[in-house]
Design a protein around this motif. Structure first.
Motif, PDB file in Angstrom:
ATOM      1  N   THR A   1      13.558   1.684 -14.188  1.00 42.73           N
ATOM      2  CA  THR A   1      13.121   1.886 -12.803  1.00 42.73           C
ATOM      3  C   THR A   1      14.110   1.251 -11.834  1.00 42.73           C
ATOM      4  O   THR A   1      14.603   0.145 -12.071  1.00 42.73           O
ATOM      5  CB  THR A   1      11.724   1.275 -12.584  1.00 42.73           C
ATOM      6  OG1 THR A   1      10.788   1.929 -13.441  1.00 42.73           O
ATOM      7  CG2 THR A   1      11.274   1.426 -11.139  1.00 42.73           C
ATOM      8  N   ILE A   2      14.387   1.953 -10.740  1.00 40.42           N
ATOM      9  CA  ILE A   2      15.266   1.446  -9.686  1.00 40.42           C
ATOM     10  C   ILE A   2      14.559   1.613  -8.348  1.00 40.42           C
ATOM     11  O   ILE A   2      13.963   2.651  -8.073  1.00 40.42           O
ATOM     12  CB  ILE A   2      16.620   2.184  -9.676  1.00 40.42           C
ATOM     13  CG1 ILE A   2      17.384   1.884 -10.972  1.00 40.42           C
ATOM     14  CG2 ILE A   2      17.456   1.779  -8.459  1.00 40.42           C
ATOM     15  CD1 ILE A   2      18.703   2.615 -11.105  1.00 40.42           C
ATOM     16  N   MET A   3      14.629   0.574  -7.520  1.00 43.74           N
ATOM     17  CA  MET A   3      14.049   0.586  -6.177  1.00 43.74           C
ATOM     18  C   MET A   3      15.160   0.732  -5.154  1.00 43.74           C
ATOM     19  O   MET A   3      16.159   0.006  -5.198  1.00 43.74           O
ATOM     20  CB  MET A   3      13.278  -0.722  -5.932  1.00 43.74           C
ATOM     21  CG  MET A   3      12.710  -0.875  -4.524  1.00 43.74           C
ATOM     22  SD  MET A   3      11.335   0.252  -4.206  1.00 43.74           S
ATOM     23  CE  MET A   3      11.408   0.375  -2.406  1.00 43.74           C
ATOM     24  N   ILE A   4      14.978   1.669  -4.206  1.00 46.79           N
ATOM     25  CA  ILE A   4      15.958   1.909  -3.152  1.00 46.79           C
ATOM     26  C   ILE A   4      15.340   1.512  -1.820  1.00 46.79           C
ATOM     27  O   ILE A   4      14.278   2.023  -1.450  1.00 46.79           O
ATOM     28  CB  ILE A   4      16.351   3.407  -3.067  1.00 46.79           C
ATOM     29  CG1 ILE A   4      16.560   4.019  -4.454  1.00 46.79           C
ATOM     30  CG2 ILE A   4      17.559   3.587  -2.163  1.00 46.79           C
ATOM     31  CD1 ILE A   4      17.692   3.444  -5.223  1.00 46.79           C
ATOM     32  N   GLY A   5      15.994   0.610  -1.073  1.00 47.63           N
ATOM     33  CA  GLY A   5      15.413   0.202   0.200  1.00 47.63           C
ATOM     34  C   GLY A   5      16.421  -0.396   1.156  1.00 47.63           C
ATOM     35  O   GLY A   5      17.538  -0.758   0.765  1.00 47.63           O
ATOM     36  N   ASP A   6      16.001  -0.518   2.412  1.00 47.00           N
ATOM     37  CA  ASP A   6      16.904  -0.986   3.463  1.00 47.00           C
ATOM     38  C   ASP A   6      16.602  -2.394   3.942  1.00 47.00           C
ATOM     39  O   ASP A   6      17.314  -2.906   4.807  1.00 47.00           O
ATOM     40  CB  ASP A   6      16.824  -0.041   4.674  1.00 47.00           C
ATOM     41  CG  ASP A   6      15.490  -0.158   5.396  1.00 47.00           C
ATOM     42  OD1 ASP A   6      15.477  -0.514   6.596  1.00 47.00           O
ATOM     43  OD2 ASP A   6      14.444   0.101   4.773  1.00 47.00           O
ATOM     44  N   THR A   7      15.548  -3.031   3.409  1.00 48.20           N
ATOM     45  CA  THR A   7      15.193  -4.368   3.875  1.00 48.20           C
ATOM     46  C   THR A   7      15.159  -5.365   2.727  1.00 48.20           C
ATOM     47  O   THR A   7      15.040  -4.998   1.552  1.00 48.20           O
ATOM     48  CB  THR A   7      13.811  -4.383   4.565  1.00 48.20           C
ATOM     49  OG1 THR A   7      12.786  -4.209   3.573  1.00 48.20           O
ATOM     50  CG2 THR A   7      13.709  -3.300   5.630  1.00 48.20           C
ATOM     51  N   THR A   8      15.226  -6.628   3.089  1.00 48.80           N
ATOM     52  CA  THR A   8      15.109  -7.676   2.070  1.00 48.80           C
ATOM     53  C   THR A   8      13.722  -7.659   1.432  1.00 48.80           C
ATOM     54  O   THR A   8      13.570  -8.106   0.294  1.00 48.80           O
ATOM     55  CB  THR A   8      15.375  -9.059   2.680  1.00 48.80           C
ATOM     56  OG1 THR A   8      14.484  -9.287   3.780  1.00 48.80           O
ATOM     57  CG2 THR A   8      16.813  -9.167   3.173  1.00 48.80           C
ATOM     58  N   PHE A   9      12.720  -7.125   2.139  1.00 49.92           N
ATOM     59  CA  PHE A   9      11.384  -7.019   1.546  1.00 49.92           C
ATOM     60  C   PHE A   9      11.426  -6.081   0.334  1.00 49.92           C
ATOM     61  O   PHE A   9      10.775  -6.333  -0.684  1.00 49.92           O
ATOM     62  CB  PHE A   9      10.373  -6.493   2.562  1.00 49.92           C
ATOM     63  CG  PHE A   9      10.412  -7.207   3.888  1.00 49.92           C
ATOM     64  CD1 PHE A   9      10.359  -8.591   3.959  1.00 49.92           C
ATOM     65  CD2 PHE A   9      10.511  -6.497   5.077  1.00 49.92           C
ATOM     66  CE1 PHE A   9      10.404  -9.251   5.179  1.00 49.92           C
ATOM     67  CE2 PHE A   9      10.555  -7.137   6.296  1.00 49.92           C
ATOM     68  CZ  PHE A   9      10.503  -8.518   6.356  1.00 49.92           C
ATOM     69  N   ASP A  10      12.193  -4.991   0.441  1.00 49.65           N
ATOM     70  CA  ASP A  10      12.340  -4.058  -0.677  1.00 49.65           C
ATOM     71  C   ASP A  10      13.062  -4.718  -1.848  1.00 49.65           C
ATOM     72  O   ASP A  10      12.661  -4.573  -3.008  1.00 49.65           O
ATOM     73  CB  ASP A  10      13.135  -2.822  -0.241  1.00 49.65           C
ATOM     74  CG  ASP A  10      12.454  -2.045   0.862  1.00 49.65           C
ATOM     75  OD1 ASP A  10      11.265  -1.738   0.720  1.00 49.65           O
ATOM     76  OD2 ASP A  10      13.125  -1.739   1.867  1.00 49.65           O
ATOM     77  N   ILE A  11      14.139  -5.431  -1.536  1.00 49.64           N
ATOM     78  CA  ILE A  11      14.927  -6.067  -2.593  1.00 49.64           C
ATOM     79  C   ILE A  11      14.117  -7.174  -3.265  1.00 49.64           C
ATOM     80  O   ILE A  11      14.085  -7.282  -4.502  1.00 49.64           O
ATOM     81  CB  ILE A  11      16.244  -6.632  -2.025  1.00 49.64           C
ATOM     82  CG1 ILE A  11      17.018  -5.555  -1.247  1.00 49.64           C
ATOM     83  CG2 ILE A  11      17.090  -7.205  -3.156  1.00 49.64           C
ATOM     84  CD1 ILE A  11      17.304  -4.287  -2.014  1.00 49.64           C
ATOM     85  N   ASP A  12      13.446  -7.998  -2.468  1.00 50.87           N
ATOM     86  CA  ASP A  12      12.611  -9.067  -3.028  1.00 50.87           C
ATOM     87  C   ASP A  12      11.495  -8.489  -3.900  1.00 50.87           C
ATOM     88  O   ASP A  12      11.165  -9.045  -4.954  1.00 50.87           O
ATOM     89  CB  ASP A  12      11.994  -9.902  -1.905  1.00 50.87           C
ATOM     90  CG  ASP A  12      13.003 -10.774  -1.179  1.00 50.87           C
ATOM     91  OD1 ASP A  12      14.100 -10.992  -1.723  1.00 50.87           O
ATOM     92  OD2 ASP A  12      12.698 -11.230  -0.059  1.00 50.87           O
ATOM     93  N   MET A  13      10.897  -7.390  -3.460  1.00 55.36           N
ATOM     94  CA  MET A  13       9.837  -6.739  -4.232  1.00 55.36           C
ATOM     95  C   MET A  13      10.372  -6.260  -5.575  1.00 55.36           C
ATOM     96  O   MET A  13       9.730  -6.442  -6.620  1.00 55.36           O
ATOM     97  CB  MET A  13       9.259  -5.568  -3.435  1.00 55.36           C
ATOM     98  CG  MET A  13       8.195  -4.771  -4.176  1.00 55.36           C
ATOM     99  SD  MET A  13       7.427  -3.475  -3.160  1.00 55.36           S
ATOM    100  CE  MET A  13       8.837  -2.386  -2.880  1.00 55.36           C
ATOM    101  N   ALA A  14      11.553  -5.649  -5.558  1.00 56.07           N
ATOM    102  CA  ALA A  14      12.151  -5.155  -6.796  1.00 56.07           C
ATOM    103  C   ALA A  14      12.449  -6.295  -7.762  1.00 56.07           C
ATOM    104  O   ALA A  14      12.159  -6.207  -8.965  1.00 56.07           O
ATOM    105  CB  ALA A  14      13.428  -4.377  -6.480  1.00 56.07           C
ATOM    106  N   VAL A  15      13.035  -7.366  -7.244  1.00 52.76           N
ATOM    107  CA  VAL A  15      13.355  -8.520  -8.087  1.00 52.76           C
ATOM    108  C   VAL A  15      12.075  -9.092  -8.699  1.00 52.76           C
ATOM    109  O   VAL A  15      12.017  -9.404  -9.896  1.00 52.76           O
ATOM    110  CB  VAL A  15      14.111  -9.588  -7.272  1.00 52.76           C
ATOM    111  CG1 VAL A  15      14.248 -10.878  -8.071  1.00 52.76           C
ATOM    112  CG2 VAL A  15      15.490  -9.068  -6.861  1.00 52.76           C
ATOM    113  N   ALA A  16      11.028  -9.208  -7.891  1.00 48.16           N
ATOM    114  CA  ALA A  16       9.758  -9.744  -8.388  1.00 48.16           C
ATOM    115  C   ALA A  16       9.136  -8.851  -9.451  1.00 48.16           C
ATOM    116  O   ALA A  16       8.444  -9.332 -10.355  1.00 48.16           O
ATOM    117  CB  ALA A  16       8.782  -9.929  -7.226  1.00 48.16           C
ATOM    118  N   ALA A  17       9.391  -7.537  -9.352  1.00 46.07           N
ATOM    119  CA  ALA A  17       8.833  -6.586 -10.319  1.00 46.07           C
ATOM    120  C   ALA A  17       9.710  -6.430 -11.552  1.00 46.07           C
ATOM    121  O   ALA A  17       9.325  -5.738 -12.500  1.00 46.07           O
ATOM    122  CB  ALA A  17       8.638  -5.223  -9.653  1.00 46.07           C
TER     123      ALA A  17
END
Length: 229
Positions: A162-178
Motif C-alpha cells: 500500500t502507498i499513500m499519496i498526499g500533499d500535507t504532513t498529515f497525510d505523511i504522518d498518517m501513512a507512517v503511523a499505518a
C-alpha cells in the motif's frame, strides 16, 4: 494486488479558493476575524472539528457554529458556477491509467465528507475508479492511521503493498503511523521540505511522475516495471 490511496484536496483536486472563501465566510458570520489564507491552508486535510480547534482553541465555544457556517458557505460556493474545484494537471490521465491496471486498486483517504467526495469526484467523472472511500465521517481525523487501516481491510491489501499519496504532513504522518509508504506531492498546501521531514519517500513535482514513483517503491533496483500513463 497493490493499493494506492489518494488524499483529495490539494492532491487530486485544487479546492483552495473555495476552502479559503468558505473559511472567511464562516468566521465573518460570527463577527470574528479570518484566520487568513496561510493558516487556513495549513489545516486542510484535517476533520473540521480538528481544523477549527487548531485555528481557534480546543475549548472555543464557537466551534460548532463555525463548523456549520463553514459547511453552509462551502455548499453555497459549490452551487455557484463561478467557483470550481478543478483536477490538478495530469490527475485524470494518471488515475485512469492506474485504474486500468489489473493489479492496482485505488482508494481515497480525506478529511472531506462522503458527500463532498462523491460530489467533486463524480463531477469530474472519476469517482467509480476508487474502490474504497475513507473520510472524516467514518474515522478519526488524520494523522490517525484509521482511514488507511480501513481502506486496506476493505480491499484485502496489506501495508507492504500500500502507498499513500498526499500533499500535507498529515497525510505523511498518517501513512507512517499505518506502516505504509508515503509519497508527497509538491503542488498542494504544505511545502515539500515539510513533507520530506515527515518521512515522504519522495515528493513529486507533477502528477505524471507518479507511475515511476510507485514503481520505484514496489519494484526497487529494476525488479520489474510499472506501465506509465
Amino acid at each position: 494486488m497493490k493499493l494506492v490511496i489518494f488524499d483529495c484536496d490539494g492532491t487530486l483536486v485544487d479546492s483552495q479558493h473555495m476552502i479559503v472563501a468558505a473559511m472567511d465566510a464562516a468566521f465573518a458570520s460570527l463577527g470574528r476575524p479570518s484566520p487568513g489564507r496561510f493558516a487556513t491552508l495549513s489545516i486542510v486535510g484535517l476533520s473540521l472539528r480538528e481544523a477549527f480547534e487548531r485555528l481557534t482553541s480546543p475549548d472555543d465555544a464557537d466551534i460548532p457554529a463555525l463548523i456549520e457556517a463553514y459547511k453552509n458557505a462551502f455548499h453555497a460556493l459549490r452551487a455557484d458556477p463561478a467557483h470550481t474545484e478543478p483536477l490538478y494537471d495530469g490527475a485524470r490521465m494518471v488515475v485512469e491509467a492506474l485504474a486500468a491496471q489489473g493489479d492496482v486498486i485505488l482508494g481515497i483517504a480525506t478529511g472531506k465528507s462522503q458527500r463532498g467526495v462523491r460530489l467533486v469526484l463524480g463531477h469530474h467523472g472519476i469517482f467509480d475508479h476508487f474502490a474504497t472511500i475513507q473520510t472524516a465521517d467514518d474515522a478519526p481525523s488524520k494523522p490517525h492511521p484509521a482511514m488507511i487501516a480501513q481502506a486496506m481491510a476493505a480491499v484485502g491489501v496489506g501495508p507492504e503493498a500500500t502507498i499513500m499519496i498526499g500533499d500535507t504532513t498529515f497525510d505523511i504522518d498518517m501513512a507512517v503511523a499505518a506502516g505504509v509508504a508515503p509519497i508527497g506531492v509538491g503542488w498542494g498546501y504544505h511545502p515539500a521540505a515539510a513533507l520530506h521531514a515527515a518521512g515522504a519517500r519522495m515528493v513529486l513535482s507533477h502528477f505524471t511522475e507518479l507511475p515511476a514513483g510507485l514503481a520505484a517503491i514496489w519494484h526497487p533496483a529494476g525488479q520489474g516495471a510499472m506501465a506509465g500513463p
